[in-house]
Design an enzyme around this catalytic site. Structure first.
Site, PDB file in Angstrom:
ATOM      1  N   GLU A 151       0.841  -1.192   0.000  1.00 51.56           N
ATOM      2  CA  GLU A 151       0.000   0.000   0.000  1.00 51.56           C
ATOM      3  C   GLU A 151       0.885   1.255   0.000  1.00 51.56           C
ATOM      4  OE1 GLU A 151      -3.693   1.836   2.689  1.00 51.56           O
ATOM      5  OE2 GLU A 151      -2.191   0.526   3.631  1.00 51.56           O
ATOM      6  N   LYS A 159     -10.128   1.151  -1.800  1.00 50.52           N
ATOM      7  CA  LYS A 159     -10.211   0.818  -0.378  1.00 50.52           C
ATOM      8  C   LYS A 159     -11.561   1.272   0.185  1.00 50.52           C
ATOM      9  CE  LYS A 159      -7.411   1.273   3.863  1.00 50.52           C
ATOM     10  NZ  LYS A 159      -6.144   1.850   4.386  1.00 50.52           N
ATOM     11  N   CYS A 179      -5.162  -3.146   3.296  1.00 53.02           N
ATOM     12  CA  CYS A 179      -4.806  -2.918   4.702  1.00 53.02           C
ATOM     13  C   CYS A 179      -6.001  -3.033   5.661  1.00 53.02           C
ATOM     14  CB  CYS A 179      -4.120  -1.568   4.827  1.00 53.02           C
ATOM     15  SG  CYS A 179      -3.173  -1.353   6.358  1.00 53.02           S
TER      16      CYS A 179
END
Length: 503
Positions: A260, A335, A369
């Site tokens: 990321e 995300k 993440c």
């Protein structure tokens, strides 16, 4: 004692006849003639199996190949075997049809029937046949026929309330009852002329495959544990990216995975700006970087998960990961769950699409993440057929990393999939809010006998720039789904709860 499972020959007939007479003494079933066995061996030699114990054939399994349409409708034993002439054998068919299994009673404690069933399954897989089907007797049904219908009887056997020597054995060998056959063996008084049409599905069956022995589907993953470093210009950044892509490709990997925000060193020239503006300046480079990584994917013949990068669309800032396919196309994932830090410093927005991505190596998912800490997302992807989950991440402390790692390992177990996490290490002293990094990239597996006992296929040395290379076998996931010690995807209480996308 010497036990061998092998192909039957006509020279075995005398032993076979003796064993069959003993096996069916006082029971339904006749003795196959030598002509019958000779005919079977001629039309389908590899399908006729036996077990030899100390030089004597004491168990046997006979079979033909037929077509789905010929067995899905009702049929009798005489019809499927053409009364012992076996003209129903279809070499180009897709069904392995078991016409006989018997074991000499003196040898039944050795569980030879299971060996024969296992040998049949292996042969079915090697020949790329769709399934094994057989008509099964229910010899204890006559004891319950006055109180139970055949369907009720079968259900009670499934629930282990009744023991049936034939059906209980078949169910324990992963067969399921496809339907009930009537008048299958008219002389079978114990089964009241009923039989079960049993099926074992070959989960490796490939409808369009021409090869007689499909190979294992092994995918090689290459995770880049990226060292944060300053770059004097974007070309030096590309050089470093290409170095790792080249290295991963040199090991014939199918995927290269970056972390990321692995391109945040390029924010250095904007360090005098507020964090939000600096991140938006970085986003101006995203399309160019994505196009260059697409070129790398094609030229090095590797699918690349391009970590994640900032993207501005309609004046909103997103955290986006691109999967650059080696055929030149690309997919993206935004995300969904934005951390408080991303919200506070960058004013980021969450994406609203959760879907698997089809690749030349199966169906994969990407979560970035913090997303992996929400089990709903990976469960939705698993229901869409995800086999590998990629998680590019960035964590600054060990406790933040522990959250990502622990959740990723849980996702592998609960969704019967592989999970690959890739993070950055080192520090960026001249980039605000990206000062330090902590990572230990890894590939996690489900936890069952076919996988590592600790559920870790491979992992990097913590806080060291390096590559992690690991092979994952997608067929093991299919076996786990069907025959695992526990079956988390199958055993969900869908009558009680569900996880659904609302958009």
């Amino acid at each position: 004692m010497n036990i061998e499972v092998r192909q039957l020959t006509i020279q075995d007939y005398n032993d076979l006849k003796k064993s069959m007479i003993e096996a069916y003494k006082g029971d339904a079933g006749g003795v196959w003639t030598k002509t019958n066995i000779s005919d079977l061996i001629k039309v389908f030699p590899e399908g006729q199996l036996c077990v030899e114990v100390d030089g004597k054939v004491v168990a046997c399994a006979l079979a033909i190949i037929t077509n789905s349409k010929d067995v899905n409708s009702g049929h009798t034993y005489k019809e499927i075997t053409d009364n012992g002439k076996f003209t129903t054998h279809a070499p180009d068919g897709d069904i392995f049809y078991g016409i006989e299994v018997f074991v000499h009673p003196d040898y039944r404690s050795l569980r030879l029937g299971r060996r024969l069933y296992d040998a049949r399954k292996e042969l079915c897989e090697e020949m790329n046949l769709k399934s094994i089907i057989a008509g099964g007797r229910i010899p204890k049904y006559h004891e319950h026929a006055d109180k139970l219908t055949p369907r009720q009887y079968i259900q009670k056997v499934k629930q282990k309330e009744i023991y049936d020597p034939a059906l209980t054995f078949q169910l324990s060998n992963d067969f399921h009852v496809k339907k009930i056959l009537k008048n299958y063996l008219p002389e079978d008084e114990q089964s009241k002329e009923y039989a079960t049409l049993l099926e074992w599905n070959n989960i490796y069956y490939e409808e369009d495959a021409k090869a007689s022995s499909p190979s294992k589907q092994t995918i090689r993953l290459g995770l880049v544990q990226w060292q944060m470093r300053s770059f004097s210009n974007i070309e030096h950044f590309y050089d470093q990216v290409e170095f790792f892509v080249d290295a991963v490709s040199g090991y014939n990997a199918d995927f290269a995975v970056f972390p990321e925000f692995f391109n945040t060193p390029l924010m250095g020239p904007f360090n005098d700006l507020p964090e939000t503006e600096a991140m938006r300046k970085l986003a101006e480079m995203t399309e160019e970087i994505r196009k260059r990584i697409q070129e790398f994917a094609v030229s090095y013949n590797v699918n690349i998960i391009s970590g994640s990068m900032p993207l501005v669309e309609n004046n909103k800032l997103y955290n986006v990961s691109y999967l650059c396919h080696r055929n030149g196309s690309y997919d993206e994932y935004r995300k969904v769950h934005i951390t408080p830090n991303e919200m506070k410093y960058y004013g980021m927005y969450g994406g609203d699409k959760v879907k698997v991505i089809d690749t030349d190596c199966g169906k994969v998912g990407i979560l970035i993440c913090y997303d992996v800490e929400f089990p709903e997302l990976s469960r939705i992807l698993a229901e869409q057929g995800m086999q590998i989950l990629f998680v590019p991440f960035l964590t600054d402390t060990q406790n933040g990393y522990t959250r990502v790692r622990s959740c990723a390992q849980a996702r592998a177990i609960e969704n019967e999939c592989y999970v690959a996490i890739a993070g950055s290490v080192g520090n960026l002293p001249k980039v605000n809010n990206m000062d330090i990094q902590y990572a230990q990239s890894a590939v996690f597996t489900p936890s069952d006998f076919a996988f590592p006992t600790n559920g870790i296929k491979a992992e990097a040395t913590a806080n060291t720039e390096m590559l992690v290379l690991a092979d994952v076998d997608l067929y093991l996931l299919k076996e786990l789904h069907e025959y695992g010690t526990v079956k988390t995807m199958k055993d969900r209480r869908k009558d009680l709860y569900s996880v659904n996308l609302l958009k």
